[in-house]
Scaffold this active site. Structure first.
Site, PDB file in Angstrom:
ATOM      1  CE  LYS A 126      -4.305  -2.721   1.054  1.00 15.91           C
ATOM      2  NZ  LYS A 126      -3.529  -3.803   0.832  1.00 15.91           N
ATOM      3  CE  LYS A 161      -5.896   1.807  -0.414  1.00 11.99           C
ATOM      4  NZ  LYS A 161      -6.186   1.566  -1.804  1.00 11.99           N
ATOM      5  NE  ARG A 211      -2.570  -6.648  -9.031  1.00  9.49           N
ATOM      6  CZ  ARG A 211      -3.335  -7.987  -8.080  1.00  9.49           C
ATOM      7  NH1 ARG A 211      -2.215  -9.240  -7.970  1.00  9.49           N
ATOM      8  NH2 ARG A 211      -3.063  -7.118  -6.945  1.00  9.49           N
ATOM      9  NE  ARG A 226      -8.364  -7.252  -9.184  1.00  8.64           N
ATOM     10  CZ  ARG A 226      -7.523  -6.978  -8.465  1.00  8.64           C
ATOM     11  NH1 ARG A 226      -7.494  -7.902  -7.917  1.00  8.64           N
ATOM     12  NH2 ARG A 226      -6.693  -5.619  -8.521  1.00  8.64           N
ATOM     13  NE  ARG A 234     -15.075  -5.781  -0.039  1.00  9.87           N
ATOM     14  CZ  ARG A 234     -15.876  -5.635   1.529  1.00  9.87           C
ATOM     15  NH1 ARG A 234     -14.421  -6.192   2.356  1.00  9.87           N
ATOM     16  NH2 ARG A 234     -16.361  -6.570   1.319  1.00  9.87           N
ATOM     17  CG  ASP A 274      -4.012  -4.057  -7.390  1.00 11.16           C
ATOM     18  OD1 ASP A 274      -3.784  -4.941  -8.318  1.00 11.16           O
ATOM     19  OD2 ASP A 274      -4.148  -4.464  -5.844  1.00 11.16           O
ATOM     20  CD  GLU A 282      -2.180  -4.483  -3.105  1.00  9.64           C
ATOM     21  OE1 GLU A 282      -2.346  -4.723  -2.250  1.00  9.64           O
ATOM     22  OE2 GLU A 282      -3.545  -3.330  -2.211  1.00  9.64           O
ATOM     23  CG  ASN A 284       0.396  -8.033  -4.572  1.00 11.19           C
ATOM     24  OD1 ASN A 284       1.552  -8.902  -5.009  1.00 11.19           O
ATOM     25  ND2 ASN A 284      -0.483  -8.265  -4.273  1.00 11.19           N
TER      26      ASN A 284
END
Length: 318
Positions: A126, A161, A211, A226, A234, A274, A282, A284
């Site tokens: 994050k 978050k 993603r 997504r 979400r 993301d 984000e 990852n």
């Protein structure tokens, strides 16, 4: 060649979706030996990193728990593996950090670690987006009620978050007149004792939390959007979102290329970013997913590409 995976228990894998499983298939295509270790299987003794796990053979079965065979391995020096893939899922806690210490020792003793242990420690998924303020939504990190509430007043509609969450866990949308605002902040910050991320809400989430996979600094041509379900905002598959695979736009590719260049310089060979709308949310690098979804729809195999990169790195290093 001989490679290893640091993973969660194999019986927890959903092989129809799991990216680590797809990596294992790519390793098998190369006819490399592969071993699996859980965190309790790796250790340090007299300054040497060791593992005592299992040799893995893929059976070709698609049935749960019948897709693999395990043969107990001897005590092995981790530094003698050609490559080690760190695929332990979050939470990012001190046990994860201690594991990176062991893997960093293995790296110094000869193994290529994917991804680089120091970067795994330093680049919180994050927080690391704060390096790119021009690419992100309006974002802040704080644990102060006053600071957070001031931010909410400025931007009116925000998402909060935890910095160590995954899969959409504990993500809340807050608006200024939300009667639950105080209790949400009390809960998520544990009464101002835990830092959280606060971001301006992105209405483009309705078009999907996208993603994008990056291999050795290069974005794949396709992404997974997504799309949130009707009863949840979400964009996480674990929360009922629907995956849609499509090609990247030029703007999405540019964002991924900027981040990818820095990731490559930091020793990250496999990552997922993301993006919501045209905003980075984000980065990852612990255990990026979605390789199977992209492959099933586009035919592009991210893990095959990754193994070619790994093979090239090992060959050129020796």
């Amino acid at each position: 060649m001989k490679v290893a995976f640091i993973i969660d228990p194999l019986h927890t894998f959903n092989i129809k979706k799991d990216t680590a499983y797809m990596m294992m298939l790519s390793v098998a295509k190369k006819e490399w030996q592969q071993y699996v270790f859980e965190l309790q299987d790796i250790f340090v003794e007299d300054g040497v990193a060791y593992g005592q796990g299992y040799e893995l053979i893929l059976t070709g079965s698609k049935e749960h728990n019948k897709w693999y065979q395990l043969t107990p391995g001897d005590k092995m020096k981790l530094g003698e593996f050609d490559a080690i893939f760190m695929r332990k899922d979050p939470p990012f806690n001190m046990e994860f950090v201690y594991a990176t210490y062991i893997l960093e020792l293995a790296e110094k003793q000869g193994a290529l670690i994917i991804n680089k242990p120091q970067t795994l420690r330093d680049a919180n998924e994050k927080f690391s987006i704060t390096r790119y303020p021009n690419l992100t939504p309006k974002t802040m990190v704080s644990r102060s009620f006053k600071v957070i509430k001031d931010f909410i007043e400025r931007y009116q509609d925000v998402v909060v978050k935890p910095l160590d969450g995954m899969g959409g866990e504990s993500i809340f949308r807050i608006q200024p007149n939300d009667p639950n605002k105080n209790v949400i902040l009390e809960t998520i910050t544990r009464y101002e004792s835990r830092f959280i991320m606060v971001q301006e809400y992105q209405a483009a989430i309705k078009e999907g939390d996208k993603r994008i996979l990056i291999v050795d600094g290069e974005p794949l041509e396709y992404l997974v959007a997504r799309i949130p379900s009707k009863d949840d905002s979400r964009g996480n598959l674990a929360r009922g979102a629907t995956p849609v695979v499509r090609k990247l736009t030029a703007e999405e590719f540019e964002i991924a290329a900027i981040v990818g260049k820095d990731l490559k310089e930091s020793g990250v060979l496999f990552a997922g970013i993301d993006v919501i709308g045209n905003r980075l949310t984000e980065i990852n690098i612990t255990s990026p997913t979605m390789a199977q979804q992209i492959y099933n729809e586009s035919g592009i195999n991210a893990t095959d590409i990754l193994m070619d990169v790994v093979e090239d790195r090992i060959t050129n290093r020796s």
